[in-house]
Enzyme design. Structure first.
Site, PDB file in Angstrom:
ATOM      1  N   LYS A 112      14.143 -49.003  55.800  1.00  0.00           N
ATOM      2  CA  LYS A 112      12.800 -49.829  55.898  1.00  0.00           C
ATOM      3  C   LYS A 112      11.712 -48.717  55.012  1.00  0.00           C
ATOM      4  CE  LYS A 112       9.779 -48.718  59.689  1.00  0.00           C
ATOM      5  NZ  LYS A 112       8.653 -48.149  59.025  1.00  0.00           N
ATOM      6  N   GLU A 114       7.537 -48.878  53.375  1.00  0.00           N
ATOM      7  CA  GLU A 114       6.288 -49.235  53.908  1.00  0.00           C
ATOM      8  C   GLU A 114       5.556 -49.888  52.495  1.00  0.00           C
ATOM      9  OE1 GLU A 114       3.699 -46.259  55.227  1.00  0.00           O
ATOM     10  OE2 GLU A 114       5.031 -45.825  56.816  1.00  0.00           O
ATOM     11  N   GLU A 181       2.401 -53.535  61.675  1.00  0.00           N
ATOM     12  CA  GLU A 181       1.806 -52.300  62.614  1.00  0.00           C
ATOM     13  C   GLU A 181       0.358 -52.322  62.632  1.00  0.00           C
ATOM     14  OE1 GLU A 181       3.220 -48.315  61.502  1.00  0.00           O
ATOM     15  OE2 GLU A 181       1.589 -47.393  63.001  1.00  0.00           O
TER      16      GLU A 181
HETATM   17  O1  KIV Z   1       8.073 -44.238  61.579  1.00  0.00           O
HETATM   18  C1  KIV Z   1       7.866 -44.926  62.455  1.00  0.00           C
HETATM   19  O2  KIV Z   1       8.195 -44.669  63.614  1.00  0.00           O
HETATM   20  C2  KIV Z   1       7.750 -46.479  62.297  1.00  0.00           C
HETATM   21  C3  KIV Z   1       7.316 -47.223  63.489  1.00  0.00           C
HETATM   22  C4  KIV Z   1       6.351 -46.985  64.004  1.00  0.00           C
HETATM   23  C5  KIV Z   1       7.327 -48.689  63.043  1.00  0.00           C
HETATM   24  O3  KIV Z   1       7.464 -46.752  61.327  1.00  0.00           O
END
Ligand code: KIV
Length: 279
Positions: A112, A114, A181
């Site tokens: 994942k 950002e 988010e």
């Molecule tokens: O780092 C994290 O915990 C996250 C979630 C809050 C989506 O990116």
């Protein structure tokens, strides 16, 4: 066989809500997996809840790999997604590919990262080498924390249009799902209806395809920040402190340990030992 990225995509198509929880260690990850949570996310929030940093900026690739390895030893059924930490993917596309590969080698099924439209080239490059990517828009703690702090995203028409545009571009770049988010409920719903990939909300309302929470928030174990959106299912920190106080009292009063907590030698062997040492 654990869940795949395709299984998660199908859940949205079949109208089934997706459960996601952050995981960073073997013990809690085993319990999340046992509870049937669909996706375990090794979030860079580990920096705050596991390592005590003020924010997620100091988190390193080495730390993310250690957390990912621990969670991967525990999971049997869930999909495992791991976060690319701050500056592991922003500077160069080849860094992004190499660091995604490190998380996959550590046991993740997907990564994942950002970012909205400006990050689509990077996402495409990671997807092109065969690594599934989860996007993350709305509040982006790695960068918005530097300028704005925790603020609800998409509250004006223009901000909402930008988010919708970002979500479409992420889908186009090949993400298999998108974290939203702290996006206003209405905009999160519009995005979820607009893109075909699942949306995973955190503080973004019930219109998303699934929800994610930080496990320490859900269990009531982290008191530094108490976000409005984080539902507490228990107050574990209170129970832990009570148990530790009891443990300390038991040691001081001599109640612990007792005969069910220790191991004894054979009487005969003890007598021989006493003879030997003369006591
Ligand atoms: O780092 C994290 O915990 C996250 C979630 C809050 C989506 O990116």
């Amino acid at each position: 066989m654990h869940k795949s990225v395709q299984d998660i995509i199908k859940m949205k198509k079949n109208g089934k809500k997706i459960s996601v929880i952050t995981s960073y260690d073997y013990t809690l990850a085993s319990l999340c997996d046992k509870a049937g949570i669909d996706v375990l996310l090794v979030g860079d929030s580990a920096g705050m809840v596991m390592l005590g940093y003020e924010n997620t900026i100091p988190v390193t690739m080495e730390q993310m790999c250690i957390f990912t390895e621990a969670v991967s030893r525990a999971r049997q059924n869930s999909l495992l997604v791991a976060d690319l930490p701050f500056m592991s993917y922003q500077a160069r596309i080849d860094d992004a590919i190499r660091n995604s590969g490190r998380l996959i080698k550590a046991g993740a099924d997907a990564v994942k990262l950002e970012g909205g439209s400006p990050i689509t080239k990077t996402i495409r490059a990671i997807v092109d080498v065969g690594i599934p990517v989860m996007g993350h828009i709305g509040l982006q703690p790695q960068t918005t924390m530097l300028s704005e702090g925790y603020k609800v995203q998409g509250k004006t028409k223009d901000a909402a249009m930008k988010l919708i545009h970002d979500a479409k571009n992420l889908e186009e770049a090949g993400v298999f799902s998108i974290v939203l988010e702290m996006v206003s409920r209405e905009v999160a719903e519009i995005i979820s209806e607009t893109v075909s990939v699942p949306t995973i909300g955190i503080g973004s309302g019930a219109g998303c395809s699934g929800q994610v929470l930080v496990i320490q928030d859900l269990l009531g174990m982290y008191d530094k920040i108490k976000p409005k959106f984080a539902k507490r299912y228990m107050n574990l920190s209170e129970d832990i402190v009570k148990s530790l106080e009891k443990y300390k009292n038991d040691i001081e009063s001599g109640t612990f340990p007792s005969n069910e907590n220790w191991f004894s030698m054979e009487k005969e062997e003890l007598e021989k030992l006493r003879d030997k040492i003369g006591s």
